[in-house]
Design a protein around this motif. Structure first.
Motif, PDB file in Angstrom:
ATOM      1  N   HIS A 284      10.461  -9.603   1.040  1.00  0.00           N
ATOM      2  CA  HIS A 284      10.185 -10.537   2.191  1.00  0.00           C
ATOM      3  C   HIS A 284       9.925 -11.950   1.534  1.00  0.00           C
ATOM      4  CE1 HIS A 284       7.941 -12.597   5.376  1.00  0.00           C
ATOM      5  NE2 HIS A 284       8.167 -11.535   6.119  1.00  0.00           N
ATOM      6  N   PRO A 285      10.572 -12.965   2.289  1.00  0.00           N
ATOM      7  CA  PRO A 285      10.364 -14.170   1.480  1.00  0.00           C
ATOM      8  C   PRO A 285       9.284 -14.727   1.342  1.00  0.00           C
ATOM      9  CG  PRO A 285      11.514 -14.164   3.886  1.00  0.00           C
ATOM     10  CD  PRO A 285      11.483 -12.816   3.262  1.00  0.00           C
ATOM     11  N   ASN A 286       8.249 -14.306   2.025  1.00  0.00           N
ATOM     12  CA  ASN A 286       6.803 -15.123   1.841  1.00  0.00           C
ATOM     13  C   ASN A 286       6.001 -14.124   0.882  1.00  0.00           C
ATOM     14  OD1 ASN A 286       7.464 -16.922   3.683  1.00  0.00           O
ATOM     15  ND2 ASN A 286       6.486 -16.040   5.536  1.00  0.00           N
ATOM     16  N   MET A 287       6.735 -12.980   0.029  1.00  0.00           N
ATOM     17  CA  MET A 287       5.854 -12.334  -0.794  1.00  0.00           C
ATOM     18  C   MET A 287       5.641 -13.448  -1.861  1.00  0.00           C
ATOM     19  SD  MET A 287       4.215  -9.853  -2.219  1.00  0.00           S
ATOM     20  CE  MET A 287       4.496  -8.291  -1.569  1.00  0.00           C
ATOM     21  N   PRO A 288       4.315 -13.730  -2.448  1.00  0.00           N
ATOM     22  CA  PRO A 288       4.107 -14.537  -3.550  1.00  0.00           C
ATOM     23  C   PRO A 288       4.831 -13.940  -4.634  1.00  0.00           C
ATOM     24  CG  PRO A 288       2.313 -14.144  -2.401  1.00  0.00           C
ATOM     25  CD  PRO A 288       3.238 -13.216  -1.829  1.00  0.00           C
ATOM     26  N   ALA A 289       5.006 -14.794  -5.877  1.00  0.00           N
ATOM     27  CA  ALA A 289       5.659 -14.119  -7.071  1.00  0.00           C
ATOM     28  C   ALA A 289       4.797 -13.271  -7.771  1.00  0.00           C
ATOM     29  CB  ALA A 289       5.791 -15.455  -8.041  1.00  0.00           C
ATOM     30  N   ASP A 290       3.322 -13.285  -7.897  1.00  0.00           N
ATOM     31  CA  ASP A 290       2.577 -12.352  -8.339  1.00  0.00           C
ATOM     32  C   ASP A 290       2.361 -10.972  -7.498  1.00  0.00           C
ATOM     33  OD1 ASP A 290       0.806 -12.978  -6.320  1.00  0.00           O
ATOM     34  OD2 ASP A 290      -0.915 -13.661  -7.572  1.00  0.00           O
ATOM     35  N   LEU A 291       3.007 -10.823  -6.489  1.00  0.00           N
ATOM     36  CA  LEU A 291       3.189  -9.616  -5.569  1.00  0.00           C
ATOM     37  C   LEU A 291       1.888  -9.224  -4.926  1.00  0.00           C
ATOM     38  CD1 LEU A 291       6.034  -7.441  -7.364  1.00  0.00           C
ATOM     39  CD2 LEU A 291       6.124  -9.445  -5.749  1.00  0.00           C
ATOM     40  N   VAL A 292       0.937 -10.198  -4.925  1.00  0.00           N
ATOM     41  CA  VAL A 292      -0.240 -10.108  -4.162  1.00  0.00           C
ATOM     42  C   VAL A 292      -0.025 -10.690  -2.904  1.00  0.00           C
ATOM     43  CG1 VAL A 292      -2.577 -10.523  -4.129  1.00  0.00           C
ATOM     44  CG2 VAL A 292      -1.825  -9.839  -6.098  1.00  0.00           C
ATOM     45  N   LEU A 319       3.724   2.662  -4.422  1.00  0.00           N
ATOM     46  CA  LEU A 319       4.924   2.489  -4.888  1.00  0.00           C
ATOM     47  C   LEU A 319       5.046   3.554  -6.152  1.00  0.00           C
ATOM     48  CD1 LEU A 319       5.478  -1.301  -4.611  1.00  0.00           C
ATOM     49  CD2 LEU A 319       6.863   0.352  -3.594  1.00  0.00           C
ATOM     50  N   LEU A 320       3.993   3.661  -6.833  1.00  0.00           N
ATOM     51  CA  LEU A 320       4.094   4.618  -8.066  1.00  0.00           C
ATOM     52  C   LEU A 320       4.339   6.081  -7.399  1.00  0.00           C
ATOM     53  CD1 LEU A 320       1.141   3.251 -10.213  1.00  0.00           C
ATOM     54  CD2 LEU A 320       3.616   2.997 -10.537  1.00  0.00           C
ATOM     55  N   GLU A 321       3.953   6.509  -6.406  1.00  0.00           N
ATOM     56  CA  GLU A 321       4.245   7.624  -5.960  1.00  0.00           C
ATOM     57  C   GLU A 321       5.671   7.699  -5.279  1.00  0.00           C
ATOM     58  OE1 GLU A 321       2.948  11.671  -3.165  1.00  0.00           O
ATOM     59  OE2 GLU A 321       1.823   9.766  -2.835  1.00  0.00           O
ATOM     60  N   LEU A 322       6.133   6.775  -4.634  1.00  0.00           N
ATOM     61  CA  LEU A 322       7.516   6.831  -4.053  1.00  0.00           C
ATOM     62  C   LEU A 322       8.445   6.857  -5.220  1.00  0.00           C
ATOM     63  CD1 LEU A 322       9.218   6.545  -1.379  1.00  0.00           C
ATOM     64  CD2 LEU A 322       9.046   3.887  -1.737  1.00  0.00           C
ATOM     65  N   ALA A 323       8.179   6.064  -6.271  1.00  0.00           N
ATOM     66  CA  ALA A 323       9.192   6.103  -7.470  1.00  0.00           C
ATOM     67  C   ALA A 323       9.371   7.666  -7.806  1.00  0.00           C
ATOM     68  CB  ALA A 323       8.509   5.404  -8.351  1.00  0.00           C
ATOM     69  N   GLN A 324       8.538   8.553  -7.607  1.00  0.00           N
ATOM     70  CA  GLN A 324       8.629  10.138  -8.227  1.00  0.00           C
ATOM     71  C   GLN A 324       9.538  10.626  -7.264  1.00  0.00           C
ATOM     72  OE1 GLN A 324       5.886  11.848 -10.418  1.00  0.00           O
ATOM     73  NE2 GLN A 324       6.431   9.770 -10.837  1.00  0.00           N
ATOM     74  N   TYR A 325      10.198  10.003  -6.153  1.00  0.00           N
ATOM     75  CA  TYR A 325      10.986  10.968  -5.123  1.00  0.00           C
ATOM     76  C   TYR A 325      12.461  10.046  -5.055  1.00  0.00           C
ATOM     77  CZ  TYR A 325       6.340  12.304  -3.932  1.00  0.00           C
ATOM     78  OH  TYR A 325       4.937  12.694  -3.850  1.00  0.00           O
ATOM     79  N   GLU A 330      16.107   2.935  -8.185  1.00  0.00           N
ATOM     80  CA  GLU A 330      15.046   2.562  -7.462  1.00  0.00           C
ATOM     81  C   GLU A 330      13.742   2.971  -8.001  1.00  0.00           C
ATOM     82  OE1 GLU A 330      15.013   3.719  -2.916  1.00  0.00           O
ATOM     83  OE2 GLU A 330      16.564   4.946  -3.533  1.00  0.00           O
ATOM     84  N   ARG A 331      13.785   3.914  -8.889  1.00  0.00           N
ATOM     85  CA  ARG A 331      12.214   4.202  -9.408  1.00  0.00           C
ATOM     86  C   ARG A 331      11.839   3.232 -10.559  1.00  0.00           C
ATOM     87  NH1 ARG A 331      10.224   9.214 -12.407  1.00  0.00           N
ATOM     88  NH2 ARG A 331       9.353   8.709 -14.113  1.00  0.00           N
ATOM     89  N   LYS A 332      12.977   2.587 -11.138  1.00  0.00           N
ATOM     90  CA  LYS A 332      12.549   1.506 -11.900  1.00  0.00           C
ATOM     91  C   LYS A 332      12.079   0.144 -11.177  1.00  0.00           C
ATOM     92  CE  LYS A 332      14.517  -1.556 -15.642  1.00  0.00           C
ATOM     93  NZ  LYS A 332      15.594  -1.944 -16.361  1.00  0.00           N
ATOM     94  N   THR A 333      12.765  -0.096  -9.897  1.00  0.00           N
ATOM     95  CA  THR A 333      12.310  -1.087  -9.072  1.00  0.00           C
ATOM     96  C   THR A 333      11.043  -1.133  -8.596  1.00  0.00           C
ATOM     97  OG1 THR A 333      14.757  -1.574  -8.338  1.00  0.00           O
ATOM     98  CG2 THR A 333      12.800  -2.391  -6.635  1.00  0.00           C
ATOM     99  N   ALA A 337       7.726  -3.210  -9.939  1.00  0.00           N
ATOM    100  CA  ALA A 337       6.871  -3.938  -8.885  1.00  0.00           C
ATOM    101  C   ALA A 337       5.330  -3.588  -9.176  1.00  0.00           C
ATOM    102  CB  ALA A 337       7.596  -3.697  -7.472  1.00  0.00           C
ATOM    103  N   ALA A 338       5.119  -2.209  -9.073  1.00  0.00           N
ATOM    104  CA  ALA A 338       3.684  -1.765  -9.043  1.00  0.00           C
ATOM    105  C   ALA A 338       2.947  -2.281 -10.256  1.00  0.00           C
ATOM    106  CB  ALA A 338       3.720  -0.297  -9.011  1.00  0.00           C
TER     107      ALA A 338
END
Length: 398
Positions: A284-292, A319-325, A330-333, A337-338
């Motif tokens: 999202h373009p409005n997601m800040p750089a620190d991902l908060v 995201l840490l759970e999603l990365a398992q699947y 994608e897992r690295k992404t 991020a997490a």
């Protein structure tokens, strides 16, 4: 043969280089996680002294230097004992376990509560963790009873669990948060309970998939149903900036909820939904750089408006759970991020100092700006999902 040996040696060398490059980052995260749990152990002892024995902490008002508390029927009542249990799981501090056990004691009666959909938050985040860690059979009985209570809110004609009771504003409201409570139902069915609980969870997830999301995979907060026909009456966003805006924590509930439902069902539709929600959030373009994130992705005044640390904490854990699947790319992404979210939340910008913030871990969360409640304050669920994310990172990626 010689070429094969050379090739194998090159592969081993490349692997060693990659591991060496990765090792400092992992070592840094290992130290960060250890530091956060040691801090949490001490900080939650401060919080425990600020909360009378018969209530739960809700938030902290800095201007009054006072912790606001709630009764055990408040939807967040399970997060405090749940957070204590996450701390105990890491530190094995008996004082923390004693405090958790005492708070479970005042919460246990809510297994019969049927006033809204929040039994999952209240009873699974608390007693679910308690049973997982201690294996006390009494805790499982409590969880089983809570699942039965939650299913009383299932409306077969509309194929949903009704979140709140009818009011002047809504006849049959269902909120995206309700996805989180499906874990209680699914877990109980998978651990000897009535199979219908999981069937209800799946049906609700399918109906929500159909009606709650926009084409860009952002979600409304509230969908109002005619509970007799299942017809959608209206779609709104009560805690966000506008009905068509993307309220940040609502997006987080959806991400976590569909990731969790994929865990229980292996239904690829749920995995695809979670991946698409993740894409919406992270790109999202409005997601800040620190991902908060800001409290709403479409909030007026960006960048000069409030952040929501609770949304970041839920996102990191999900995201840490999603990365398992997913596949390695994608897992690295998702893990990268997490990790960035965790590092941001653990920094001085969001994490309190020892003895400050009323005893809560994280600052700068938002409950509901439209309702003028819990604005730029600590919240129990921000702490809970932050520590859950730390556990998941430690268990799965170190």
């Amino acid at each position: 043969m010689r070429k094969l040996v050379v090739l194998l040696n090159l592969l081993m060398l490349n692997s060693a280089v990659l591991m060496a490059q990765d090792s400092p980052a992992k070592e840094g995260m290992s130290q960060l996680i250890d530091d956060q749990f040691k801090f949490a152990d001490q900080q939650y002892k401060v919080l425990s002294k600020n909360v009378p024995a018969d209530v739960m902490p809700q938030t902290y008002h800095a201007e009054k230097n006072k912790v606001q508390t709630s009764d055990t029927k408040w939807w967040c009542s399970g997060f405090y004992p749940g957070t204590l249990l996450y701390i105990y799981e890491y530190t094995k501090d008996p004082e923390i376990l004693a405090e958790a056990t005492a708070r479970l004691g005042i919460l246990e009666k809510e297994k019969h509560y049927t006033g809204n959909h929040d039994l999952g938050f209240m009873m699974y985040c608390s007693f679910g963790n308690a049973y997982r860690i201690t294996k006390n059979p009494a805790y499982k009985t409590t969880i089983d009873t809570a699942a039965a209570s939650l299913t009383t809110r299932y409306r077969p004609a509309a194929k949903v669990i009704q979140s709140w009771n009818a009011s002047k504003r809504w006849g049959g409201p269902v909120i995206i948060d309700n996805m989180m409570n499906l874990e209680l139902l699914s877990w109980v069915s998978d651990h000897g309970g009535d199979k219908k609980y999981k069937e209800v969870a799946i049906t609700h997830a399918n109906t929500t998939l159909k009606n709650h999301f926009r084409p860009d995979f952002s979600s409304y907060h509230v969908v109002d149903y005619d509970m007799k026909t299942g017809e959608v009456v209206k779609k709104q966003t009560a805690q966000g900036a506008a009905d068509e805006s993307a309220w940040s924590r609502g997006q987080s509930w959806g991400l976590y909820g569909y990731t969790m439902m994929y865990r229980f069902t292996k239904d690829k539709r749920y995995l695809d939904q979670a991946r698409n929600i993740a894409k919406f959030i992270l790109n999202h373009p409005n997601m800040p750089a620190d991902l908060v994130p800001y409290w709403d992705f479409n909030a007026p005044g960006i960048p000069n408006t409030y952040r929501d640390a609770s949304a970041a904490a839920v996102n990191a854990s999900a995201l840490l759970e999603l990365a398992q699947y997913v596949n390695k790319k994608e897992r690295k992404t998702y893990v990268t991020a997490a990790e960035k979210m965790i590092r941001s939340l653990a920094s001085d910008a969001y994490r309190a100092k020892l003895g400050e913030n009323g005893g809560f871990l994280l600052m700068h969360s938002v409950g509901s700006i439209p309702h003028k409640t819990e604005i730029d304050v600590p919240l129990t669920y921000a702490d809970y999902y932050f520590l859950e994310a730390l556990h998941r990172y430690k268990n799965w990626y170190l």
